[in-house]
Scaffold this motif. Structure first.
Motif: not given
Length: 264
Positions: A144-145, A149-153, A192-193
């Motif tokens: 990710x970039x 980081x602000x998007x948990x999905x 989250x992951x």
């Protein structure tokens, strides 16, 4: 049984000259290899910092800048992750992570563009669309970039795809509360992951004027349970951490948030 990969996060400050930034990549790749790492992660925008035009430096993935990074990775014998810019549609560029090494060759285009805090990345950058996972040293790694980081999905999707470690190169913009948000979000996305998250930011520059996102430092590695395994301050540095990917499966069995979540 342990399944450990040693990684290094190179918290550096890229400049406006791509050739000079290659020298930074070589020096820190050598340092990471000397530390025993098989993966070294550089920040977003390593090809050229955001404080100026980026369209003019964009090159294809088979261009001379990417080839130079490949040569460094091959010669030193380590996988390198570094942010660059590639040609895209309508005169824009791709905000691209090059992932290259002795047995690895791939790229990831940033999906979520930073149209926030007075900066409009989408004016010059075309969004990517596809998550990426790779196997590096028997560990499943997702990518990710920065604003991703602000998007948990996205991180949940990477977890669904089997990511045990997610690396996040960034050029995180400064401002009130931004360091705290950066650290909190890295740990939250690990939860989250249920994966390790290694977030590598640009070091805080000496002169951080303007609206372009440059960096606040504070690169951090979080465990799947949100424990900070290593963290830097705002200044340049190399953070080296051992990641035992074998810990992910039992954590996911005990805390199955990926399996338990529901769609609304």
């Amino acid at each position: 049984m342990s399944r450990t990969i040693r990684i290094s996060l190179a918290q550096v400050t890229s400049g406006t000259e791509p050739a000079d930034n290659l020298k930074i990549i070589e020096a820190h790749t050598r340092a990471a290899a000397a530390a025993g790492s098989s993966l070294v992660v550089f920040p977003e925008a390593m090809m050229r910092c955001f404080s100026g035009p980026i369209r003019g430096v964009a090159e294809p993935l088979d261009g001379p800048w990417a080839d130079a990074v490949r040569e460094i990775a091959q010669r030193i014998g380590i996988t390198v992750v570094a942010g660059m810019f590639t040609p895209a549609d309508n005169g824009r560029v791709g905000n691209t992570l090059l992932i290259t090494g002795p047995t690895t060759e791939a790229h990831y285009d940033k999906i979520h563009l930073f149209d926030a805090f007075g900066f409009a990345e989408s004016d010059t950058v075309a969004p990517g669309s596809d998550p990426l996972i790779l196997t590096i040293d028997d560990v499943t790694v997702g990518f990710a970039t920065c604003y991703d980081l602000r998007f948990p999905a996205l991180f949940q999707r990477l977890g669904d795809l089997g990511a045990e470690l997610i690396v996040v190169p960034a050029s995180w913009g400064s401002g009130p509360g931004k360091v705290e948000q950066w650290s909190l979000l890295a740990r939250a996305r690990a939860l989250d992951s249920t994966a390790f998250v290694a977030a590598c930011d640009q070091a805080e520059p000496d002169n951080a004027g303007g609206t372009a996102p440059l960096g606040v430092g504070h690169s951090v590695v979080s465990s799947p349970t949100g424990e900070v395994l290593g963290e830097l301050d705002a200044t340049p540095g190399l953070l080296t951490v051992d990641i035992d990917a074998a810990l992910v499966a039992p954590i996911r069995a005990k805390l199955p948030v990926l399996a338990n979540r529901r769609q609304f």
